[in-house]
Design a protein around this motif. Structure first.
Motif, PDB file in Angstrom:
ATOM      1  N   UNK A  31     103.144 -51.253 -97.473  1.00  0.00           N
ATOM      2  CA  UNK A  31     102.214 -50.542 -97.962  1.00  0.00           C
ATOM      3  C   UNK A  31     101.999 -50.855 -99.638  1.00  0.00           C
ATOM      4  N   UNK A  32     102.753 -51.503 -99.986  1.00  0.00           N
ATOM      5  CA  UNK A  32     102.562 -52.067-101.540  1.00  0.00           C
ATOM      6  C   UNK A  32     101.922 -53.392-101.433  1.00  0.00           C
ATOM      7  N   UNK A  33     102.412 -54.135-100.374  1.00  0.00           N
ATOM      8  CA  UNK A  33     101.751 -55.518-100.258  1.00  0.00           C
ATOM      9  C   UNK A  33     100.244 -55.515 -99.910  1.00  0.00           C
ATOM     10  N   UNK A  34      99.843 -54.500 -99.155  1.00  0.00           N
ATOM     11  CA  UNK A  34      98.375 -54.462 -98.762  1.00  0.00           C
ATOM     12  C   UNK A  34      97.416 -54.292 -99.775  1.00  0.00           C
ATOM     13  N   UNK A  35      97.684 -53.272-100.636  1.00  0.00           N
ATOM     14  CA  UNK A  35      96.643 -53.309-101.852  1.00  0.00           C
ATOM     15  C   UNK A  35      96.661 -54.352-102.640  1.00  0.00           C
ATOM     16  N   UNK A  36      97.772 -54.946-103.025  1.00  0.00           N
ATOM     17  CA  UNK A  36      97.793 -56.244-103.797  1.00  0.00           C
ATOM     18  C   UNK A  36      97.265 -57.392-103.175  1.00  0.00           C
ATOM     19  N   UNK A  37      97.496 -57.587-101.947  1.00  0.00           N
ATOM     20  CA  UNK A  37      96.641 -58.625-101.235  1.00  0.00           C
ATOM     21  C   UNK A  37      95.065 -58.696-101.238  1.00  0.00           C
ATOM     22  N   UNK A  38      94.618 -57.174-101.124  1.00  0.00           N
ATOM     23  CA  UNK A  38      93.313 -56.980-101.076  1.00  0.00           C
ATOM     24  C   UNK A  38      92.458 -57.095-102.302  1.00  0.00           C
ATOM     25  N   UNK A  39      93.380 -56.753-103.445  1.00  0.00           N
ATOM     26  CA  UNK A  39      92.982 -57.020-104.794  1.00  0.00           C
ATOM     27  C   UNK A  39      92.650 -58.609-105.010  1.00  0.00           C
ATOM     28  N   UNK A  40      93.754 -59.517-104.683  1.00  0.00           N
ATOM     29  CA  UNK A  40      93.811 -61.088-104.516  1.00  0.00           C
ATOM     30  C   UNK A  40      92.544 -61.291-103.992  1.00  0.00           C
ATOM     31  N   UNK A  41      92.281 -60.838-102.658  1.00  0.00           N
ATOM     32  CA  UNK A  41      91.166 -61.212-101.812  1.00  0.00           C
ATOM     33  C   UNK A  41      89.874 -61.140-102.371  1.00  0.00           C
ATOM     34  N   UNK A  42      89.814 -59.866-103.175  1.00  0.00           N
ATOM     35  CA  UNK A  42      88.421 -59.489-104.045  1.00  0.00           C
ATOM     36  C   UNK A  42      88.175 -60.512-105.053  1.00  0.00           C
ATOM     37  N   UNK A  43      89.223 -60.951-105.714  1.00  0.00           N
ATOM     38  CA  UNK A  43      89.325 -61.994-106.738  1.00  0.00           C
ATOM     39  C   UNK A  43      88.867 -63.332-106.165  1.00  0.00           C
ATOM     40  N   UNK A  44      89.501 -63.759-104.974  1.00  0.00           N
ATOM     41  CA  UNK A  44      89.362 -64.898-104.346  1.00  0.00           C
ATOM     42  C   UNK A  44      87.454 -64.900-103.932  1.00  0.00           C
ATOM     43  N   UNK A  45      87.218 -63.994-103.300  1.00  0.00           N
ATOM     44  CA  UNK A  45      85.590 -63.844-103.221  1.00  0.00           C
ATOM     45  C   UNK A  45      84.614 -63.942-104.403  1.00  0.00           C
ATOM     46  N   UNK A  46      85.156 -63.260-105.439  1.00  0.00           N
ATOM     47  CA  UNK A  46      84.319 -63.507-106.599  1.00  0.00           C
ATOM     48  C   UNK A  46      84.304 -64.920-107.112  1.00  0.00           C
ATOM     49  N   UNK A  47      85.351 -65.447-107.078  1.00  0.00           N
ATOM     50  CA  UNK A  47      85.394 -66.992-107.486  1.00  0.00           C
ATOM     51  C   UNK A  47      84.762 -67.865-106.406  1.00  0.00           C
ATOM     52  N   UNK A  48      85.033 -67.534-105.370  1.00  0.00           N
ATOM     53  CA  UNK A  48      84.582 -68.781-104.301  1.00  0.00           C
ATOM     54  C   UNK A  48      83.066 -68.627-104.045  1.00  0.00           C
ATOM     55  N   UNK A  49      82.545 -67.374-104.116  1.00  0.00           N
ATOM     56  CA  UNK A  49      81.173 -66.948-103.543  1.00  0.00           C
ATOM     57  C   UNK A  49      80.412 -66.583-104.958  1.00  0.00           C
ATOM     58  N   UNK A  50      80.833 -66.929-105.725  1.00  0.00           N
ATOM     59  CA  UNK A  50      79.976 -67.083-107.191  1.00  0.00           C
ATOM     60  C   UNK A  50      79.532 -65.746-107.279  1.00  0.00           C
ATOM     61  N   UNK A  51      80.558 -64.607-107.607  1.00  0.00           N
ATOM     62  CA  UNK A  51      80.406 -63.495-108.199  1.00  0.00           C
ATOM     63  C   UNK A  51      80.318 -62.452-107.004  1.00  0.00           C
ATOM     64  N   UNK A  53      81.185 -59.826-104.766  1.00  0.00           N
ATOM     65  CA  UNK A  53      82.423 -58.698-104.572  1.00  0.00           C
ATOM     66  C   UNK A  53      82.370 -57.923-103.212  1.00  0.00           C
ATOM     67  N   UNK A  54      83.245 -58.196-102.448  1.00  0.00           N
ATOM     68  CA  UNK A  54      83.414 -57.402-101.156  1.00  0.00           C
ATOM     69  C   UNK A  54      83.404 -56.046-101.277  1.00  0.00           C
ATOM     70  N   UNK A  55      83.157 -55.298-100.255  1.00  0.00           N
ATOM     71  CA  UNK A  55      83.194 -53.824-100.197  1.00  0.00           C
ATOM     72  C   UNK A  55      84.622 -53.437 -99.857  1.00  0.00           C
ATOM     73  N   UNK A  56      85.127 -52.358-100.295  1.00  0.00           N
ATOM     74  CA  UNK A  56      86.431 -51.787 -99.830  1.00  0.00           C
ATOM     75  C   UNK A  56      86.565 -51.906 -98.132  1.00  0.00           C
ATOM     76  N   UNK A  57      85.729 -51.695 -97.383  1.00  0.00           N
ATOM     77  CA  UNK A  57      85.575 -51.696 -95.942  1.00  0.00           C
ATOM     78  C   UNK A  57      85.681 -53.130 -95.513  1.00  0.00           C
ATOM     79  N   UNK A  58      84.746 -53.955 -96.108  1.00  0.00           N
ATOM     80  CA  UNK A  58      85.172 -55.489 -95.798  1.00  0.00           C
ATOM     81  C   UNK A  58      86.441 -56.022 -95.953  1.00  0.00           C
ATOM     82  N   UNK A  59      87.095 -55.599 -97.182  1.00  0.00           N
ATOM     83  CA  UNK A  59      88.404 -56.204 -97.316  1.00  0.00           C
ATOM     84  C   UNK A  59      89.273 -55.594 -96.560  1.00  0.00           C
ATOM     85  N   UNK A  60      89.129 -54.333 -96.068  1.00  0.00           N
ATOM     86  CA  UNK A  60      90.226 -53.416 -95.136  1.00  0.00           C
ATOM     87  C   UNK A  60      90.107 -54.030 -93.640  1.00  0.00           C
ATOM     88  N   UNK A  61      88.794 -54.326 -93.298  1.00  0.00           N
ATOM     89  CA  UNK A  61      88.482 -55.068 -92.078  1.00  0.00           C
ATOM     90  C   UNK A  61      89.133 -56.418 -91.888  1.00  0.00           C
TER      91      UNK A  61
END
Length: 87
Positions: A31-51, A53-61
């Motif tokens: 439960x501590x790992x999930x939010x950390x990886x989701x935050x890293x996933x959001x950062x990844x999207x911003x870097x790779x897809x030029x800004x 920002x995925x929605x929380x639902x997209x990250x969760x799914x």
């Protein structure tokens, strides 16, 4: 692509034990790992897809689809999924 990214991140960890009797235990390491990886996933999207920002639902799914398909994530034995009344 985000689901694949999460799957690749799971390789950074030994087998991931999913929550046992209390999936709402915020101190549980999964439960501590999930939010950390989701935050890293959001950062990844911003870097790779030029800004982008995925929605929380997209990250969760994407995260939980990756969990369900990963052979790294295992249920703890005798897991009752948080239902104390389940026999």
């Amino acid at each position: 692509a985000l689901e694949q990214w999460f799957s690749e991140r799971f390789a950074d960890y030994p087998h991931i034990s999913l929550p046992g009797l209390d999936p709402y235990d915020y101190d549980g390491w999964f439960n501590r790992l999930a939010p950390e990886l989701m935050a890293r996933g959001s950062d990844y999207c911003e870097r790779e897809w030029h800004g982008y920002v995925p929605s929380p639902q997209q990250l969760n799914q994407a995260f939980f689809r990756a969990v369900s398909r990963s052979n790294k994530c295992v249920l703890e034995p005798d897991c009752k999924h948080g239902d104390p009344d389940q026999s």
